[in-house]
Design an enzyme around this catalytic site. Structure first.
Site, mmCIF file in Angstrom:
data_model
loop_
_atom_site.group_PDB
_atom_site.id
_atom_site.type_symbol
_atom_site.label_atom_id
_atom_site.label_comp_id
_atom_site.label_asym_id
_atom_site.label_seq_id
_atom_site.Cartn_x
_atom_site.Cartn_y
_atom_site.Cartn_z
ATOM 1 N N ASP A 91 10.337 -19.553 -5.117
ATOM 2 C CA ASP A 91 10.120 -20.507 -6.343
ATOM 3 C C ASP A 91 11.036 -21.376 -6.524
ATOM 4 O OD1 ASP A 91 8.866 -21.204 -9.197
ATOM 5 O OD2 ASP A 91 8.123 -19.122 -9.643
ATOM 6 N N TYR A 137 18.267 -3.805 -13.372
ATOM 7 C CA TYR A 137 17.455 -4.778 -13.257
ATOM 8 C C TYR A 137 17.008 -6.415 -13.632
ATOM 9 C CZ TYR A 137 12.012 -4.897 -13.337
ATOM 10 O OH TYR A 137 10.788 -5.669 -12.560
ATOM 11 N N LYS A 186 11.217 -8.902 -10.470
ATOM 12 C CA LYS A 186 10.433 -8.179 -9.644
ATOM 13 C C LYS A 186 10.811 -9.916 -9.131
ATOM 14 C CE LYS A 186 7.631 -5.498 -11.712
ATOM 15 N NZ LYS A 186 8.396 -5.401 -13.111
#
Ligand code: 13P
Ligand code: 13P
Ligand code: MG
Ligand code: MG
Ligand code: MG
Length: 381
Positions: A11, A232, A235
């Site tokens: 992206d 984390y 995503k």
């Protein structure tokens, strides 16, 4: 001769916000690859879903090749310059490092590579998903290579009857395990049902396979998750390559898992469960609640390093039912607002204000010593 299919995606900016790529940026990436790939790759194809640009390349340099990775990195860099000039939202979003250092893994873009011995005909499908995570592939890949109700070839094709081997990654602990189906089916499902922790990375034929001994036949991107195991970082909108036919799932068996919608994590702010919707290229943009999460499937054949195709597999009325089902599921889920299980549990959200709210409210929490309704309130507090 061994041939490698390298699929690298990123992206690098969208219009107006995480919705869709902008054509001049896609063109810049395409031109960069076209003008800088002589002697490196034998063919390539550029596509996109939502805000992610996808480069599929064919070459003979094997997986993890620095020149191939650099080509993709530099093409995304060139595209980012255009995105910045136009003022696209999130220009360069997935280019996490400033300089290329030999391998694109861990730098932001997603990578799926298959090094194969091409068959007489080498058909394969590239799947691309937006607004979800690599674990969204667990369910359909299991169905394709492990579930005889989806893939009757596992029962009726002697070249598939022995089953397949799965490579599963524990993305929190940076470990992997190989499981052989059908005998390890229940162990496999025990892991991959936890799709945010365990992801299918690759599928292989077994050495008993009569046509393709020990060949890698499917691969999924897992990069952003795996390189910072334990921490984390959000995503990674995934992509995958699946080889089909002659001892592998037939084209239709590789599409069948998407004939019904299923729930995945991602969607708005990477923090919600929502339905997976199969779409053709003409619907590869994210709108409702930044979604719903979508999957596109492009079918190719490859011969002597050249690609023919793609066929836009989900651009067909046969997938209207799945699309309608996904829209109904989207309505149903959306009514729940910020309540689980529409909203993800705290630890899986990409955005969360909860730690700050907890901090602000910490002194207001009191030990529970329940003396009945309002006893403390009556005390004038
Ligand atoms: P054809 O007989 O048309 O090659 O199709 C074979 C097949 O496997 C269809 O699922
Ligand atoms: P992407 O991961 O596709 O950039 O989307 C992020 C997001 O927050 C959408 O709401
Ligand atoms: Mg985005
Ligand atoms: Mg995206
Ligand atoms: Mg995302």
């Amino acid at each position: 001769m061994k041939t490698t299919i390298s699929h690298i995606k990123a992206d690098i900016g969208s219009l107006p916000g995480h919705t869709v790529v902008y054509q001049p940026v896609v063109d810049e990436v395409e031109n960069y690859v076209k003008n800088n790939s002589e002697g490196l790759i034998s063919d390539f194809h550029i596509s996109h879903i939502g805000d992610d640009i996808q480069i599929t390349m064919v070459h003979t340099r094997g997986a993890d090749n620095p020149e191939i990775h650099k080509l993709a990195w530099d093409a995304f860099k060139a595209g980012t310059e255009v995105a910045k000039k136009i003022g696209l939202y999130g220009a360069g979003q997935d280019l996490l490092k400033d300089a290329f250092s030999g391998n694109i893994k861990g730098m932001g873009p997603g990578v799926a590579e298959l090094e194969i011995t091409p068959r007489k005909a080498e058909p394969f499908i590239v799947y691309m998903m937006d607004k979800t995570e690599p674990g969204a592939f667990n369910y359909p890949i299991y169905k394709m290579f492990g579930d005889p109700f989806n893939t009757p070839g596992l029962v009726i094709d002697p070249n598939m009857h022995m089953g397949f081997k799965f490579e599963v990654w524990d993305i929190y602990n940076g470990k992997k395990i190989y499981l052989s189906l059908p005998e390890d089916t229940y162990d496999l499902l025990a892991f991959i049902g936890s799709k945010s922790k365990y992801v299918i990375k690759r599928v292989y034929t077994k050495n008993t396979h009569t046509k393709l001994p020990d060949e890698n036949v499917a691969v999924i991107t897992t990069d952003k998750l795996s390189f910072i195991a334990g921490e984390y970082v959000g995503k990674d909108d995934p992509a995958g390559i699946v080889r089909i036919q002659s001892g592998l799932p037939a084209s239709g068996e590789a599409l069948e898992p998407f004939a019904n919608s299923y729930l995945v994590s991602g969607w708005m702010r990477g923090s919600f469960n929502g339905p997976m919707m199969p779409v053709g290229m003409d619907n590869a943009q994210m709108t409702r609640f930044d979604g719903p999460p979508r999957v596109m499937a492009l079918g190719f054949v490859m011969k002597e390093g050249k690609l023919a195709g793609p066929v836009d597999m989900f651009r067909d009325v046969a997938f209207d039912y799945a699309r309608n089902e996904a829209l109904n599921m989207a309505n149903y889920m959306r009514r729940m607002g910020v309540f689980e299980p529409h909203r993800l549990p705290d630890e899986d959200m990409e955005y969360t204000a909860l730690p700050k709210i907890l901090e602000k409210r910490a002194q207001d929490f009191k030990k529970i010593e329940d003396k009945g309704a309002n006893s403390e309130m009556k005390g004038g507090q």
